[in-house]
Write an enzyme that holds these catalytic residues in place. Sequence first.
Site, PDB file in Angstrom:
ATOM      1  N   ASP A   4      23.580 -56.270  45.698  1.00 39.96           N
ATOM      2  CA  ASP A   4      23.535 -54.985  45.002  1.00 39.96           C
ATOM      3  C   ASP A   4      22.083 -54.718  44.628  1.00 39.96           C
ATOM      4  O   ASP A   4      21.456 -55.528  43.928  1.00 39.96           O
ATOM      5  CB  ASP A   4      24.416 -55.061  43.751  1.00 39.96           C
ATOM      6  CG  ASP A   4      24.598 -53.709  43.069  1.00 39.96           C
ATOM      7  OD1 ASP A   4      23.629 -52.918  43.036  1.00 39.96           O
ATOM      8  OD2 ASP A   4      25.699 -53.454  42.547  1.00 39.96           O
ATOM      9  N   ILE A  16      22.804 -43.321  58.096  1.00 40.91           N
ATOM     10  CA  ILE A  16      21.444 -43.251  58.625  1.00 40.91           C
ATOM     11  C   ILE A  16      20.817 -44.642  58.698  1.00 40.91           C
ATOM     12  O   ILE A  16      20.124 -44.967  59.666  1.00 40.91           O
ATOM     13  CB  ILE A  16      20.592 -42.300  57.769  1.00 40.91           C
ATOM     14  CG1 ILE A  16      21.119 -40.857  57.898  1.00 40.91           C
ATOM     15  CG2 ILE A  16      19.125 -42.359  58.185  1.00 40.91           C
ATOM     16  CD1 ILE A  16      20.496 -39.871  56.928  1.00 40.91           C
ATOM     17  N   ALA A  70      22.321 -50.586  54.693  1.00 37.83           N
ATOM     18  CA  ALA A  70      22.328 -50.471  56.158  1.00 37.83           C
ATOM     19  C   ALA A  70      23.694 -50.631  56.796  1.00 37.83           C
ATOM     20  O   ALA A  70      23.789 -50.743  58.015  1.00 37.83           O
ATOM     21  CB  ALA A  70      21.375 -51.505  56.743  1.00 37.83           C
ATOM     22  N   LYS A 118      26.199 -54.019  50.030  1.00 38.55           N
ATOM     23  CA  LYS A 118      27.234 -54.728  49.275  1.00 38.55           C
ATOM     24  C   LYS A 118      28.637 -54.539  49.845  1.00 38.55           C
ATOM     25  O   LYS A 118      29.599 -55.081  49.296  1.00 38.55           O
ATOM     26  CB  LYS A 118      27.213 -54.278  47.813  1.00 38.55           C
ATOM     27  CG  LYS A 118      27.520 -52.813  47.581  1.00 38.55           C
ATOM     28  CD  LYS A 118      27.476 -52.483  46.085  1.00 38.55           C
ATOM     29  CE  LYS A 118      27.872 -51.036  45.827  1.00 38.55           C
ATOM     30  NZ  LYS A 118      27.860 -50.715  44.387  1.00 38.55           N
ATOM     31  N   ARG A 144      26.126 -48.489  57.051  1.00 37.23           N
ATOM     32  CA  ARG A 144      26.670 -47.282  57.676  1.00 37.23           C
ATOM     33  C   ARG A 144      25.625 -46.174  57.640  1.00 37.23           C
ATOM     34  O   ARG A 144      24.537 -46.320  57.095  1.00 37.23           O
ATOM     35  CB  ARG A 144      27.946 -46.830  56.953  1.00 37.23           C
ATOM     36  CG  ARG A 144      27.745 -46.526  55.466  1.00 37.23           C
ATOM     37  CD  ARG A 144      29.017 -45.993  54.831  1.00 37.23           C
ATOM     38  NE  ARG A 144      30.077 -46.978  54.807  1.00 37.23           N
ATOM     39  CZ  ARG A 144      30.294 -47.815  53.791  1.00 37.23           C
ATOM     40  NH1 ARG A 144      29.525 -47.794  52.730  1.00 37.23           N
ATOM     41  NH2 ARG A 144      31.275 -48.677  53.832  1.00 37.23           N
ATOM     42  N   TYR A 150      20.220 -35.805  39.798  1.00 34.38           N
ATOM     43  CA  TYR A 150      20.064 -36.271  41.179  1.00 34.38           C
ATOM     44  C   TYR A 150      18.661 -35.999  41.687  1.00 34.38           C
ATOM     45  O   TYR A 150      18.037 -36.864  42.325  1.00 34.38           O
ATOM     46  CB  TYR A 150      21.094 -35.597  42.082  1.00 34.38           C
ATOM     47  CG  TYR A 150      20.872 -35.894  43.554  1.00 34.38           C
ATOM     48  CD1 TYR A 150      21.023 -37.191  44.049  1.00 34.38           C
ATOM     49  CD2 TYR A 150      20.510 -34.882  44.450  1.00 34.38           C
ATOM     50  CE1 TYR A 150      20.813 -37.471  45.401  1.00 34.38           C
ATOM     51  CE2 TYR A 150      20.303 -35.152  45.787  1.00 34.38           C
ATOM     52  CZ  TYR A 150      20.443 -36.448  46.263  1.00 34.38           C
ATOM     53  OH  TYR A 150      20.231 -36.719  47.589  1.00 34.38           O
TER      54      TYR A 150
END
Length: 278
Positions: free
Chosen positions: A72, A20, A16, A40, A18, A166
Amino acid sequence: MSTDNLKDKTLFITGASRGIGKAIALRAARDGANIVLFAKTTEPHPKLPGTIYTAAEEIREAGGSALPCVGDIRYEEQLQAAVDKAVETFGGIDILINNASAISLTGTEATTMKSYDLMHQINSRGTFMASKLCLPHLKKAANPHILNLAPPLNMAPHWFGRHVAYTMAKYGMSLCVLGMADEYAGKVAVNALWPKTVINTAAVQNQLGGAPTVKAARQPSIMADAAWTLLTQPVDAASGRFFIDEDVLRSAGVNDFSGYRVDPDLDDDKLLPDFFLD
């Protein structure tokens, strides 16, 4: 059907500091919500502005309460400590936002196992673990929600062939929605939210095309407004659903999305679509 706002609700948000995640936190803070930031980033990064502490200060300035918890998401004891601290500080957890994510758009031979492990540990495993640890507290809440920032399960082969590692990791977050929505039906709403267009985040700025891509993107505020719309609905309104930000807002009566564009002069049909949407 809306609960009107998120005043006094406690949101636990992973990643949280940065992007969205922070945008969702700030939108909830405007209602007077309590925000637990699990991230972190404690020191400024040369390419990634903001830390968990600067995000907490912005949340307080917006009208919310903030509890920064440094950790983390790959380590269970750190996540558990943050969950315990959240409950100790605010008395419980009403909403979990699984936002933390890692990305590497590489083909099979170009993907290092370190990169593979990182994506799976943060995306699918981190989402599962955060949900597992928060659920005992969510079940006690009046209107509990889990919202994963995860795509719809589009099984078109090209979304795997381009970057299979991914896709597997990100779809792991989506599979958590399917499974947990069924497991906790009627008790906890579990949904996914995904952007229709590329969103202006640090990852896009630094890894996914830079300035030209940012120009054809929307700001994170559209995801924050869509998330707020979902999180203010009652638990039995929807669960196991894969929502798209623009569709959510259209259903809430929004028809003008020009204010979300990075470039106000660029028409909506010129914006870049996000991954996994055909």
